[in-house]
Motif scaffolding. Structure first.
Motif, PDB file in Angstrom:
ATOM      1  N   TYR A 184       0.849  -1.182   0.000  1.00 41.95           N
ATOM      2  CA  TYR A 184       0.000   0.000   0.000  1.00 41.95           C
ATOM      3  C   TYR A 184       0.893   1.244   0.000  1.00 41.95           C
ATOM      4  N   CYS A 209       5.032  -2.574  -6.921  1.00 47.04           N
ATOM      5  CA  CYS A 209       3.671  -2.030  -7.055  1.00 47.04           C
ATOM      6  C   CYS A 209       3.343  -1.257  -5.791  1.00 47.04           C
ATOM      7  N   THR A 211       0.117   0.713  -4.300  1.00 45.82           N
ATOM      8  CA  THR A 211      -1.298   0.865  -4.610  1.00 45.82           C
ATOM      9  C   THR A 211      -2.073   1.424  -3.417  1.00 45.82           C
ATOM     10  N   ARG A 212      -3.265   1.921  -3.693  1.00 47.89           N
ATOM     11  CA  ARG A 212      -4.090   2.536  -2.650  1.00 47.89           C
ATOM     12  C   ARG A 212      -5.045   1.552  -1.973  1.00 47.89           C
ATOM     13  N   GLY A 216      -5.976  -3.552  -5.628  1.00 48.56           N
ATOM     14  CA  GLY A 216      -4.709  -3.356  -6.318  1.00 48.56           C
ATOM     15  C   GLY A 216      -3.645  -4.323  -5.829  1.00 48.56           C
TER      16      GLY A 216
END
Length: 285
Positions: A184, A209, A211-212, A216
């Motif tokens: 995250y 990666c 992601t929020r 995701g």
């Protein structure tokens, strides 16, 4: 007739798989928990719980009773609310950690709204740390978040869970290369736990990666572009724990806790707290 008190105790035993943990969650003694289950078994005329030295598990009849118990208690609560003439009103600003969206929480919230239609339930989904800040600033009334096990004294503990490394089953890692990390965006508890564990073990890492949200995270893991720190009980069926396969460092445990704003209206907060405690945390089917 099945006593609602017995049914509530039985559901907590079914969720925790432990008479001891059920007693702690309900605030009663372990012998009382055993007595409640025995009385329910006597009323049903069936064995509902299989007990051995390692764990407590439901029998087939126990699984059936759990379904009936939820229906009976929901109907009981609806009738009580209807005939009391004092249906709760007001606003409840509730915040939930993002990954709890893949548990039974949406179903619990849907049922809560059916029971208390005059409560305006406002839902905020975010990471645990930002939700705590919003609670402290008075923007939320109740939050359901993750925290390091035993870290805080405030709040009501719903369940605990080990954090593990999760990946796509066919993923291969080169031990001489940095660990490909799916996380995250900061600030994030699981992100910090992952980085701290790798650095403490002397493992290099790189973020593949950032992601929020949980969708995701899961999409990136399924694509095979890296690994993620994730609560063990919430791992989807198509992904696997890989902590031992790649000799990755331990991450520690988290607690799922409900934390209330002391200035919030007491009744709506207590009603939603009770609804979540009665169902606990488990992955949605």
């Amino acid at each position: 007739m099945y006593d609602p008190a017995l049914l509530r105790t039985f559901l907590v035993v079914a969720e925790t798989h432990s008479f001891t943990q059920a007693a702690m969650r309900l605030g009663i003694s372990q012998p009382t928990v055993s007595q409640h289950v025995s009385k329910l078994e006597k009323a049903a005329g069936r064995t509902l719980v299989a007990r051995d030295t390692r764990e407590v598990a439901l029998t087939d009849n126990g699984d059936a009773m759990a379904g009936f118990a939820r229906t009976i208690l929901a109907a009981h609560a609806s009738a009580e609310s209807y005939f009391s003439g004092s249906a709760m009103r007001g606003r409840l600003r509730f915040g939930a950690a993002d990954d709890l969206a893949i548990t039974q929480l949406p179903r619990i919230l849907r049922h809560f709204r059916q029971l208390y239609p005059q409560i305006n339930l406002e839902l905020t989904v975010n990471q645990s740390m930002p939700l705590r800040r919003r609670l402290a600033s008075g923007q939320l009334d109740l939050i359901f978040v993750k925290q390091n096990a035993g870290e805080y004294e405030d709040g009501t503990r719903v369940a605990g869970d080990p954090m593990v490394w999760m990946a796509q089953e066919r993923l291969q890692l080169d031990p001489d290369q940095p660990v490909p990390l799916i996380t995250y965006q900061a600030p994030s508890l699981s992100r910090q736990m992952a980085i701290d564990a790798l650095e403490a073990a002397g493992r290099t890492w790189r973020i593949t990666c950032n992601t929020r949200d949980v969708n995701g995270i899961l999409a990136a893991v399924r694509a095979g572009i890296g690994i993620a720190a994730f609560p063990y009980s919430l791992i989807p069926a198509d992904l696997v724990k890989v902590s031992q396969r790649f000799s990755l460092p331990g991450l520690g445990d988290v607690d799922y806790v409900l934390v209330a704003n002391p200035g919030a209206a007491r009744e709506p907060v207590e009603a939603l707290t009770s609804a979540i405690l009665s169902r606990g945390v488990s992955r949605a089917e």
